[in-house]
Structure formats: structure tokens, C-alpha cells
Enzyme design. Structure first.
Site, PDB file in Angstrom:
ATOM      1  NE  ARG A 216      42.786  44.471  34.861  1.00  0.00           N
ATOM      2  CZ  ARG A 216      44.039  44.958  34.868  1.00  0.00           C
ATOM      3  NH1 ARG A 216      44.919  44.522  33.978  1.00  0.00           N
ATOM      4  NH2 ARG A 216      44.409  45.828  35.784  1.00  0.00           N
ATOM      5  CB  SER A 266      40.016  48.432  39.396  1.00  0.00           C
ATOM      6  OG  SER A 266      41.263  48.943  39.768  1.00  0.00           O
ATOM      7  CD  GLU A 336      39.724  45.236  36.518  1.00  0.00           C
ATOM      8  OE1 GLU A 336      40.196  46.238  35.979  1.00  0.00           O
ATOM      9  OE2 GLU A 336      40.317  44.594  37.406  1.00  0.00           O
TER      10      GLU A 336
HETATM   11  N1  LIG Z   1      45.179  44.390  39.816  1.00  0.00           N
HETATM   12  C1  LIG Z   1      44.590  44.173  40.982  1.00  0.00           C
HETATM   13  O1  LIG Z   1      44.951  44.727  41.996  1.00  0.00           O
HETATM   14  C2  LIG Z   1      43.406  43.223  41.050  1.00  0.00           C
HETATM   15  C3  LIG Z   1      43.124  42.392  39.994  1.00  0.00           C
HETATM   16  N2  LIG Z   1      42.071  41.487  40.050  1.00  0.00           N
HETATM   17  C4  LIG Z   1      41.886  40.599  38.909  1.00  0.00           C
HETATM   18  O2  LIG Z   1      40.916  39.640  39.053  1.00  0.00           O
HETATM   19  C5  LIG Z   1      41.457  38.285  39.048  1.00  0.00           C
HETATM   20  C6  LIG Z   1      40.609  37.563  39.999  1.00  0.00           C
HETATM   21  O3  LIG Z   1      41.137  36.283  40.389  1.00  0.00           O
HETATM   22  P1  LIG Z   1      40.251  35.376  41.319  1.00  0.00           P
HETATM   23  O4  LIG Z   1      39.864  36.123  42.545  1.00  0.00           O
HETATM   24  O5  LIG Z   1      40.959  34.101  41.527  1.00  0.00           O
HETATM   25  O6  LIG Z   1      38.971  35.128  40.393  1.00  0.00           O
HETATM   26  P2  LIG Z   1      37.442  35.218  40.791  1.00  0.00           P
HETATM   27  O7  LIG Z   1      37.104  34.126  41.728  1.00  0.00           O
HETATM   28  O8  LIG Z   1      37.121  36.609  41.194  1.00  0.00           O
HETATM   29  O9  LIG Z   1      36.779  34.907  39.391  1.00  0.00           O
HETATM   30  C7  LIG Z   1      36.758  35.920  38.409  1.00  0.00           C
HETATM   31  C8  LIG Z   1      36.247  35.345  37.095  1.00  0.00           C
HETATM   32  O10 LIG Z   1      37.252  34.568  36.520  1.00  0.00           O
HETATM   33  C9  LIG Z   1      36.736  33.346  36.058  1.00  0.00           C
HETATM   34  N3  LIG Z   1      37.593  32.290  36.629  1.00  0.00           N
HETATM   35  C10 LIG Z   1      38.206  32.258  37.848  1.00  0.00           C
HETATM   36  N4  LIG Z   1      38.970  31.170  37.946  1.00  0.00           N
HETATM   37  C11 LIG Z   1      38.846  30.507  36.771  1.00  0.00           C
HETATM   38  C12 LIG Z   1      39.392  29.307  36.247  1.00  0.00           C
HETATM   39  N5  LIG Z   1      40.237  28.542  36.954  1.00  0.00           N
HETATM   40  N6  LIG Z   1      39.033  28.923  35.005  1.00  0.00           N
HETATM   41  C13 LIG Z   1      38.174  29.662  34.268  1.00  0.00           C
HETATM   42  N7  LIG Z   1      37.615  30.798  34.706  1.00  0.00           N
HETATM   43  C14 LIG Z   1      37.951  31.220  35.937  1.00  0.00           C
HETATM   44  C15 LIG Z   1      35.289  33.243  36.421  1.00  0.00           C
HETATM   45  O11 LIG Z   1      34.572  33.317  35.208  1.00  0.00           O
HETATM   46  P3  LIG Z   1      33.031  32.846  34.963  1.00  0.00           P
HETATM   47  O12 LIG Z   1      32.229  33.948  35.537  1.00  0.00           O
HETATM   48  O13 LIG Z   1      32.949  32.849  33.470  1.00  0.00           O
HETATM   49  O14 LIG Z   1      32.805  31.529  35.567  1.00  0.00           O
HETATM   50  C16 LIG Z   1      35.039  34.469  37.267  1.00  0.00           C
HETATM   51  O15 LIG Z   1      33.964  35.251  36.865  1.00  0.00           O
HETATM   52  C17 LIG Z   1      42.902  38.498  39.421  1.00  0.00           C
HETATM   53  O16 LIG Z   1      43.755  37.510  39.051  1.00  0.00           O
HETATM   54  C18 LIG Z   1      43.138  39.811  38.668  1.00  0.00           C
HETATM   55  O17 LIG Z   1      43.206  39.609  37.298  1.00  0.00           O
HETATM   56  C19 LIG Z   1      41.250  41.441  41.126  1.00  0.00           C
HETATM   57  C20 LIG Z   1      41.447  42.277  42.198  1.00  0.00           C
HETATM   58  C21 LIG Z   1      42.526  43.225  42.235  1.00  0.00           C
HETATM   59  C1  LIG Z   2      43.220  47.265  41.509  1.00  0.00           C
HETATM   60  C2  LIG Z   2      43.308  46.763  40.296  1.00  0.00           C
HETATM   61  O1  LIG Z   2      44.329  47.065  39.425  1.00  0.00           O
HETATM   62  C3  LIG Z   2      44.862  48.362  39.423  1.00  0.00           C
HETATM   63  C4  LIG Z   2      46.329  48.251  39.742  1.00  0.00           C
HETATM   64  O2  LIG Z   2      46.506  47.693  41.017  1.00  0.00           O
HETATM   65  C5  LIG Z   2      46.915  49.671  39.674  1.00  0.00           C
HETATM   66  C6  LIG Z   2      48.409  49.692  39.899  1.00  0.00           C
HETATM   67  O3  LIG Z   2      49.053  49.213  38.767  1.00  0.00           O
HETATM   68  O4  LIG Z   2      46.681  50.221  38.364  1.00  0.00           O
HETATM   69  C7  LIG Z   2      45.336  50.290  37.991  1.00  0.00           C
HETATM   70  O5  LIG Z   2      44.585  51.121  38.868  1.00  0.00           O
HETATM   71  P1  LIG Z   2      44.410  52.656  38.529  1.00  0.00           P
HETATM   72  O6  LIG Z   2      44.176  52.834  37.066  1.00  0.00           O
HETATM   73  O7  LIG Z   2      43.372  53.163  39.442  1.00  0.00           O
HETATM   74  O8  LIG Z   2      45.863  53.197  38.883  1.00  0.00           O
HETATM   75  P2  LIG Z   2      46.361  54.210  39.990  1.00  0.00           P
HETATM   76  O9  LIG Z   2      47.817  54.344  39.772  1.00  0.00           O
HETATM   77  O10 LIG Z   2      45.879  53.833  41.340  1.00  0.00           O
HETATM   78  O11 LIG Z   2      45.638  55.580  39.579  1.00  0.00           O
HETATM   79  C8  LIG Z   2      45.810  56.126  38.273  1.00  0.00           C
HETATM   80  C9  LIG Z   2      45.723  57.645  38.328  1.00  0.00           C
HETATM   81  O12 LIG Z   2      44.463  58.060  38.810  1.00  0.00           O
HETATM   82  C10 LIG Z   2      44.631  58.997  39.862  1.00  0.00           C
HETATM   83  N1  LIG Z   2      43.549  58.843  40.847  1.00  0.00           N
HETATM   84  C11 LIG Z   2      43.337  57.629  41.417  1.00  0.00           C
HETATM   85  C12 LIG Z   2      42.351  57.502  42.368  1.00  0.00           C
HETATM   86  C13 LIG Z   2      41.591  58.606  42.739  1.00  0.00           C
HETATM   87  O13 LIG Z   2      40.697  58.552  43.605  1.00  0.00           O
HETATM   88  N2  LIG Z   2      41.843  59.790  42.144  1.00  0.00           N
HETATM   89  C14 LIG Z   2      42.808  59.953  41.190  1.00  0.00           C
HETATM   90  O14 LIG Z   2      42.987  61.042  40.679  1.00  0.00           O
HETATM   91  C15 LIG Z   2      46.006  58.675  40.461  1.00  0.00           C
HETATM   92  O15 LIG Z   2      46.547  59.799  41.106  1.00  0.00           O
HETATM   93  C16 LIG Z   2      46.791  58.254  39.248  1.00  0.00           C
HETATM   94  O16 LIG Z   2      47.341  59.381  38.610  1.00  0.00           O
HETATM   95  C17 LIG Z   2      44.700  48.945  38.032  1.00  0.00           C
HETATM   96  N3  LIG Z   2      43.288  49.112  37.714  1.00  0.00           N
HETATM   97  C18 LIG Z   2      42.879  49.123  36.448  1.00  0.00           C
HETATM   98  C19 LIG Z   2      41.432  49.356  36.235  1.00  0.00           C
HETATM   99  O17 LIG Z   2      43.610  48.910  35.487  1.00  0.00           O
HETATM  100  C20 LIG Z   2      42.368  45.784  39.764  1.00  0.00           C
HETATM  101  O18 LIG Z   2      42.560  45.352  38.628  1.00  0.00           O
HETATM  102  O19 LIG Z   2      41.384  45.432  40.446  1.00  0.00           O
END
Ligand SMILES: NC(=O)C1=CN([C@@H]2O[C@H](COP(=O)(O)OP(=O)(O)OC[C@H]3O[C@@H](n4cnc5c(N)ncnc54)[C@H](OP(=O)(O)O)[C@@H]3O)[C@@H](O)[C@H]2O)C=CC1
Ligand SMILES: C=C(O[C@H]1[C@H](O)[C@@H](CO)O[C@H](OP(=O)(O)OP(=O)(O)OC[C@H]2O[C@@H](n3ccc(=O)[nH]c3=O)[C@H](O)[C@@H]2O)[C@@H]1NC(C)=O)C(=O)O
Length: 341
Positions: A216, A266, A336
Site C-alpha cells: 500500500r 479496509s 489504510e
Molecule cells: N482492496 C480493496 O478492496 C480496496 C482498495 N482500495 C485502494 O484504494 C485505491 C483508491 O483509488 P481511488 O478511489 O481512485 O483513489 P482516491 O480518490 O480514494 O484517492 C486516494 C489517494 O490517492 C491519491 N491519488 C488518487 N488518484 C491519484 C492520481 N491520479 N495521482 C496521484 N495521486 C492520486 C490521493 O493522494 P493525495 O491525498 O496525496 O492527494 C488520495 O489521497 C484503490 O485503487 C485501492 O488501492 C480502496 C478500496 C477498496
Molecule cells: C478491502 C480492501 O482490501 C482487502 C482485500 O479486498 C481482501 C481480499 O484480498 O484482503 C484484505 O482484507 P482482509 O485482510 O480483511 O482479508 P480477509 O480475507 O477479508 O480477512 C482476513 C482474515 O481475517 C478474518 N476476519 C475478517 C473479518 C472479521 O470480521 N473477522 C475475521 O476474523 C477472516 O476470516 C480471514 O481469516 C485487503 N485489506 C487489507 C487491509 O489488506 C482494501 O484495501 O480496502
């Protein structure tokens, strides 16, 4: 420089329809939280991005970048200065020969994954459900389900100070454009650390080897570069197999994560050797509320907005969760979500 003069200069660059004054950030964040951005600016071209950045630096106006707003907590009192929104105007996705996919910073992860599927290119399925843009993914090194952005990325197109492009270890980076108009891209005040006074900003394709990605984090994040796009290297596979993997991940995500309620994903990073959600659950925080901010009962790693949560509610809840988890397990949770001040 007085506000009116500054906003006139930005309006001249991007056109009146692309400068919104006092625009509520709640409308542009997945948390549905945030007061007004003083100026929400939507540049149409890379050149306009550079010109707006230069104008901000020259005038000492704060600058933030907003993608899909899926990983930010915007303050209740709003944000002074410019919030640069890189979404629709930078949303192109081009499939190139050799399994390359070039996407603009504003393209959503979902759109890139769909384009790759249509072209029979595998490798971006992991990101198909990540609710952000390519810009956000590059900055954060977006990751899910054992995949991360750095695994598939060849280069990231960025706006960087000219001295960095020339001497900052850009390797074989192609120097593609220089913005030289004094009023727009050069002669900017307040040089960044190591930057010479008066130099310009250039657009560079930063090779992945220079992106310093970690969990991240990235060089782009640390140096405050604006990401304009990225080029991915994917591999051929059958569209049916790619679709099956995307569908499977979507099912798993919907089953585990509270996608039906506003949140910013997250809330905390994974502490080394632990899962944040498990630690939070074990500390008895599931369902804990401050105002309308709640620790999700479905996945404790998410703070959700169950009504009209404010940023102050979310910050107080984050602090309380951190306190309880530290007390229960001795582990410190780091946010995060980007907490904008
Ligand atoms: N794994 C998951 O399920 C999830 C993951 N995420 C993560 O968060 C990211 C969020 O994306 P998004 O919603 O588009 O971003 P956001 O609009 O939430 O912006 C997040 C940060 O990224 C920076 N940023 C965004 N776009 C740019 C750019 N084009 N150039 C430079 N800096 C930028 C900004 O920094 P500054 O503050 O410095 O201006 C901002 O604080 C995802 O791609 C992912 O990595 C989010 C939700 C769920
Ligand atoms: C949602 C995000 O990214 C997510 C991404 O979608 C998922 C799937 O790969 O893995 C990460 O979640 P996570 O670490 O919570 O992964 P999960 O697989 O959901 O949970 C991990 C472990 O925690 C346990 N778990 C989760 C939630 C809960 O309430 N209780 C619990 O015990 C699950 O059972 C599992 O054994 C990323 N988050 C981080 C901080 O790394 C995000 O970045 O915003």
C-alpha cells in the site's frame, strides 16, 4: 493572490464548466462523507493537469488529487484550495499489441479488467472488484486476493519535476513532454525538496523498477507525483476462464465485505503477521458505533457509514478501535484510508 484572481486563472486553463466552487466532497467519496472542496477542478488533458499544478504551486494554494474517492476520508469542514479530480477525462483504456494495456489515471479498475477480459488478457482479475481508479491503484499499490498492482505494471505515467526526470534515477524513462509556458508550467514558486527554483514539470513514463512499490505504498505517493496513467503487461488466456475468475472473486467479496453500505474499504492496513479484521473482532469492537460510523458487523475491518456519519465520527471510532485493539493484543493498527486534513 486573492481567491478570485486565482480561480479566474484556473478557469482560463480548464474552462468554466470544469471548475466547481464549494463542491460537496460527500458526493465524490464512497464513504459519502466530506464538506465542500473550495475548488473541484477537472482538467481535460495532461497539459491542463500540469498547468493547474503549476498555478497552485506558484500561488501557494493547496492541491489534492481525487480519483474515485474510495480510499479517502474528507473533512467535515471541507478542503481549502484545489481538489483535482482525475476521473472521466482520463478514463481511456487501450489494448495494445503484445498483451499491453494502457489506461488513463481515471479509468476504473473494473473498466480495465473488463477490457482485458474482452481482449482475452489475464492478470487483472484480482482488481476487478477494487472500487478505485488506476491512479489510486498506482499510488496505493492496490491489492486483493493475492494480486497487487505492481505484479502487472510496466510503467506509470507521472507528472514530475524536471530535475527528477533528468537526474532522479528515472532509468530509461521516456521524457515525453515538457510544459514550458511560463505562466503555466514553469517558473513555479516554492520548489519541492531538491528541485531547482523555476524549473518545470514534465510528463514521464516511470518504469516499474523505479516505482518503489511496497504494501500500500509507492514512490509516487512519497514524492507527491500526479499519476496520469499506467501501462500493464497481461497474458493471453481464454475469456471464459478470465470471466470465471472475476465472477468467483466478486462472489467472495460480496459474501465477506459490506459492499451494500458506504465505506472506504479496509480501514486499517494488515499489521505484519495479523489480520486487522480478526484483531478488531477479537477486541470486541464489531458493531461499535460513534454517531453513524460503525465497525461493520459483517467484516470488522471496515468502518461503515450507516446513515449520516461525519468525518469526526469516523476519526473518533478509528481512535477507539486502535485503543481497544492495542489494549487487547498489543498491536497498533495503522489506517489504510487516507485521512485528509
Ligand atoms: N482492496 C480493496 O478492496 C480496496 C482498495 N482500495 C485502494 O484504494 C485505491 C483508491 O483509488 P481511488 O478511489 O481512485 O483513489 P482516491 O480518490 O480514494 O484517492 C486516494 C489517494 O490517492 C491519491 N491519488 C488518487 N488518484 C491519484 C492520481 N491520479 N495521482 C496521484 N495521486 C492520486 C490521493 O493522494 P493525495 O491525498 O496525496 O492527494 C488520495 O489521497 C484503490 O485503487 C485501492 O488501492 C480502496 C478500496 C477498496
Ligand atoms: C478491502 C480492501 O482490501 C482487502 C482485500 O479486498 C481482501 C481480499 O484480498 O484482503 C484484505 O482484507 P482482509 O485482510 O480483511 O482479508 P480477509 O480475507 O477479508 O480477512 C482476513 C482474515 O481475517 C478474518 N476476519 C475478517 C473479518 C472479521 O470480521 N473477522 C475475521 O476474523 C477472516 O476470516 C480471514 O481469516 C485487503 N485489506 C487489507 C487491509 O489488506 C482494501 O484495501 O480496502
Amino acid at each position: 493572490m486573492v481567491d478570485a484572481t486565482f480561480s479566474d486563472s484556473i478557469r482560463t486553463i480548464v474552462g468554466a464548466e470544469n471548475l466547481l466552487a464549494d463542491e460537496p466532497l460527500a458526493a465524490h467519496t464512497t464513504f459519502r462523507i466530506g464538506g465542500p472542496a473550495q475548488w473541484l477542478v477537472r482538467p481535460r488533458t495532461e497539459y491542463e493537469v500540469a498547468a493547474v499544478c503549476a498555478a497552485c504551486r506558484q500561488a501557494g494554494v493547496p492541491l489534492r488529487i481525487l480519483g474515485a474517492g474510495s480510499n479517502v476520508l474528507a473533512p467535515d469542514e471541507g478542503l481549502p484550495g484545489v481538489t483535482l479530480q482525475l476521473t472521466d477525462n482520463f478514463a481511456t483504456v487501450d489494448v495494445l499489441p503484445g498483451g499491453l494495456v494502457r489506461a488513463g489515471a481515471g479509468a476504473t479498475n473494473a473498466a480495465v479488467a473488463e477490457a482485458a477480459w474482452e481482449a482475452g488478457l489475464a492478470g487483472y482479475e484480482f482488481a476487478s472488484g477494487i472500487p478505485g481508479t488506476i491512479g489510486g491503484a498506482a499510488i496505493m499499490n492496490a491489492g486483493a486476493y493475492e494480486g497487487q498492482f505492481s505484479d502487472v505494471t510496466v510503467s506509470v505515467r507521472c507528472l514530475v519535476p524536471a530535475s527528477t526526470a533528468a537526474t532522479g534515477g528515472m532509468g530509461a524513462a521516456e521524457r515525453v513532454e515538457q510544459c514550458e509556458t511560463a505562466a503555466e508550467c514553469t517558473g513555479v514558486g516554492g520548489p519541492a525538496e531538491g528541485e531547482k527554483q523555476g524549473e518545470g514539470l514534465v510528463v514521464v513514463d516511470v518504469p516499474a523498477s523505479e516505482a518503489a512499490w511496497g504494501y500500500r505504498t509507492s514512490r509516487m505517493m512519497h514524492e507527491g507525483w500526479v499519476v496520469l496513467g499506467a501501462t500493464l503487461q497481461l497474458r493471453p488466456d481464454s475469456p471464459a476462464a478470465i470471466r470465471a475468475r472475476m465472477d468467483d472473486l466478486a462472489r467472495r467479496r460480496a459474501e465477506k465485505q459490506p459492499l451494500e453500505v458506504p465505506s472506504a474499504g479496509s480501514t486499517f492496513k494488515r499489521p505484519e503477521g495479523y489480520f486487522a479484521g480478526k484483531l478488531i473482532q477479537d477486541a470486541g469492537c464489531q458493531g461499535l458505533c460513534v454517531g453513524d460510523a460503525q465497525v461493520s458487523t459483517k467484516h470488522a475491518g471496515f468502518v461503515v457509514n450507516i446513515g449520516n456519519a461525519t468525518a469526526a465520527d469516523v476519526l473518533a471510532l478509528i481512535a477507539e478501535v486502535q485503543r481497544r485493539v492495542r489494549e487487547a493484543s498489543g498491536v497498533s493498527l495503522a489506517p489504510e484510508v487516507r485521512l485528509w486534513q
